[in-house]
Design a protein around this motif. Structure first.
Motif, PDB file in Angstrom:
ATOM      1  N   THR A   1       0.829  -1.202   0.000  1.00 23.99           N
ATOM      2  CA  THR A   1       0.000   0.000   0.000  1.00 23.99           C
ATOM      3  C   THR A   1       0.866   1.256   0.000  1.00 23.99           C
ATOM      4  O   THR A   1       0.548   2.248  -0.675  1.00 23.99           O
TER       5      THR A   1
ATOM      6  N   ARG B   1      -5.657  -0.201   0.877  1.00 26.66           N
ATOM      7  CA  ARG B   1      -6.155   0.840  -0.016  1.00 26.66           C
ATOM      8  C   ARG B   1      -5.271   0.955  -1.257  1.00 26.66           C
ATOM      9  O   ARG B   1      -4.083   0.622  -1.240  1.00 26.66           O
TER      10      ARG B   1
ATOM     11  N   TYR C   1     -13.997   7.358   0.871  1.00 30.66           N
ATOM     12  CA  TYR C   1     -13.917   6.250  -0.080  1.00 30.66           C
ATOM     13  C   TYR C   1     -15.304   5.697  -0.381  1.00 30.66           C
ATOM     14  O   TYR C   1     -16.196   5.721   0.472  1.00 30.66           O
TER      15      TYR C   1
ATOM     16  N   ALA D   1     -10.207   2.974  -2.734  1.00 32.52           N
ATOM     17  CA  ALA D   1     -10.548   2.029  -1.675  1.00 32.52           C
ATOM     18  C   ALA D   1      -9.863   0.688  -1.888  1.00 32.52           C
ATOM     19  O   ALA D   1      -9.441   0.342  -2.997  1.00 32.52           O
TER      20      ALA D   1
END
Length: 391
Positions: free
Chosen positions: A26, A65, A332, A359
């Motif tokens: 991420t 995410r 999101y 998201a």
């Protein structure tokens, strides 16, 4: 599926689960890398962690995410073939299998280096890829207990866990740093390399300032990193306040603002070490003075003159003015969880364009799009799904 950012054009294949390795990916996505999360048919275990959210695990949303998601059954030849096609042109592979498992799946370092010599191969393990504990499963709190973090948080006789998965998250930061360094070296050499991250490394690296033992020191030496004295959490009239006043000017300002100016000029308390030695005298006087106001009021009164913070809950941070001013919260839209607020990105870049926050993927959300990008037609995708190789 390309993203703007410093790592734009870098494709990362994320085969990992839980926190450390996925969050490392991420962090790469935050920097513009395209990250494709590959999950088994059972899904990432983090999806099933306890959560008050009904449709999706809160931890999974927070840790993953900015990724696309595909489901492959690597136990089936067709599933492994899809993965190998992904890896032929990928820049980075990240996994957290135990040593030996990648080789059984045909995705060990040597095999993939032959397939794609430019591939940066990052393996995250509990204890490393050698030594007597290399085959053991490693988890954040297990490594905390093993490496002295719990004893530091509490005492040797009454150790305490540090909640928040600090070892995992630090390992994630090491992962992102190590992968970026390997990509930088690849720019010069044209070749990828192996990057090894372990929770053991992370837990000890977190304690680098304590992980020093001079030749003639006894085993029981106290490890120097707690300021002691008045530095710490203190009760107020309402709420708790953390105060850090180690420097001379912060100490003088604290004494002035709590109406104990005589302490600032007392030679018995004119250094951090002396204040620690006299904590039994100082702390009761300070805490009595702090009863004059609430923690929030003291925070405002101290302002920039005394480093401090009222002890808050995480929910208070969503609308904190500093958090909002730093653009750290994004809204999101998730196909299952609906609308939620969460961290926008962990790294800020001055003038570099960045992708809008995305998201975490729903289970198998982007399988068709990823397969199509690899050249699979609709009929072949349908047959792979029927065979159970893709979901």
């Amino acid at each position: 599926m390309a993203n703007p950012g410093p790592l734009s054009g870098v494709r990362v294949i994320d085969l990992s689960a839980y926190i450390a390795a996925p969050y490392g990916c991420t962090l790469l996505a935050d920097q513009g890398a395209e990250v494709i999360k590959v999950e088994p048919p059972a899904g990432d275990n983090l999806r099933r962690y306890p959560s008050t959210l009904q449709a999706e695990g809160r931890a999974f949303l927070g840790v993953n995410r900015g990724k696309s998601g595909i489901v492959l059954d690597l136990k089936l030849p067709a599933g492994r073939e899809v993965l190998l096609r992904l890896l032929r042109d990928a820049d980075v592979l990240v996994h957290n299998f135990r040593p030996g498992v990648p080789e059984r799946l045909g995705i060990g370092y040597d095999a993939l280096h032959e397939l794609n010599p430019r591939l940066v191969y990052c393996a995250v393990t509990g204890y490393g890829d050698r030594g007597p504990m290399k085959d053991k499963a490693g988890y954040d709190q297990v490594l905390q207990a093993m490496t002295g973090i719990c004893a530091l948080q509490g005492t040797a006789d009454e150790p305490q866990i540090v909640y928040g998965s600090v070892v995992d998250y630090y390992a994630a930061a090491l992962l992102a740093s190590g992968v970026v360094a390997a990509l930088y070296q690849r720019h010069a050499t044209g070749l990828g390399q192996r990057v090894d991250i372990s929770l053991l490394r992370s837990a000890l690296a977190l304690q680098s300032a304590r992980f020093v033992w001079a030749e003639n020191e006894p085993r029981e030496v106290y490890r120097d990193m707690r300021s002691g004295g008045i530095t710490g959490l203190h009760p107020t009239r309402s709420g708790s306040l953390y105060i850090s006043a180690n420097t001379a000017h912060f100490w003088a300002a604290l004494c002035e603002l709590v109406n104990l100016p005589e302490l600032a000029t007392d030679p018995r308390y004119d250094s951090v070490r002396k204040r620690a030695e006299h904590a039994d005298e100082l702390v009761p006087r300070l805490r009595a003075a702090l009863q004059a106001h609430s923690a929030a009021e003291w925070e405002a009164l101290f302002g920039e003159r005394v480093p401090c913070a009222m002890a808050r809950e995480i929910e208070d941070m969503f609308d904190h003015p500093q958090v909002l001013a730093s653009d750290l919260v994004a809204t999101y839209e998730h196909p299952r969880a609906g609308r939620y607020r969460g961290l926008s990105r962990a790294i800020g870049f001055g003038d570099a364009p960045v992708a809008p926050p995305q998201a975490a993927p729903a289970f198998g959300q982007h399988s068709d799009a990823v397969l199509a990008s690899l050249g699979y037609d609709a009929e072949t995708i349908a047959s792979l799904r029927t065979a159970g190789a893709v979901a």
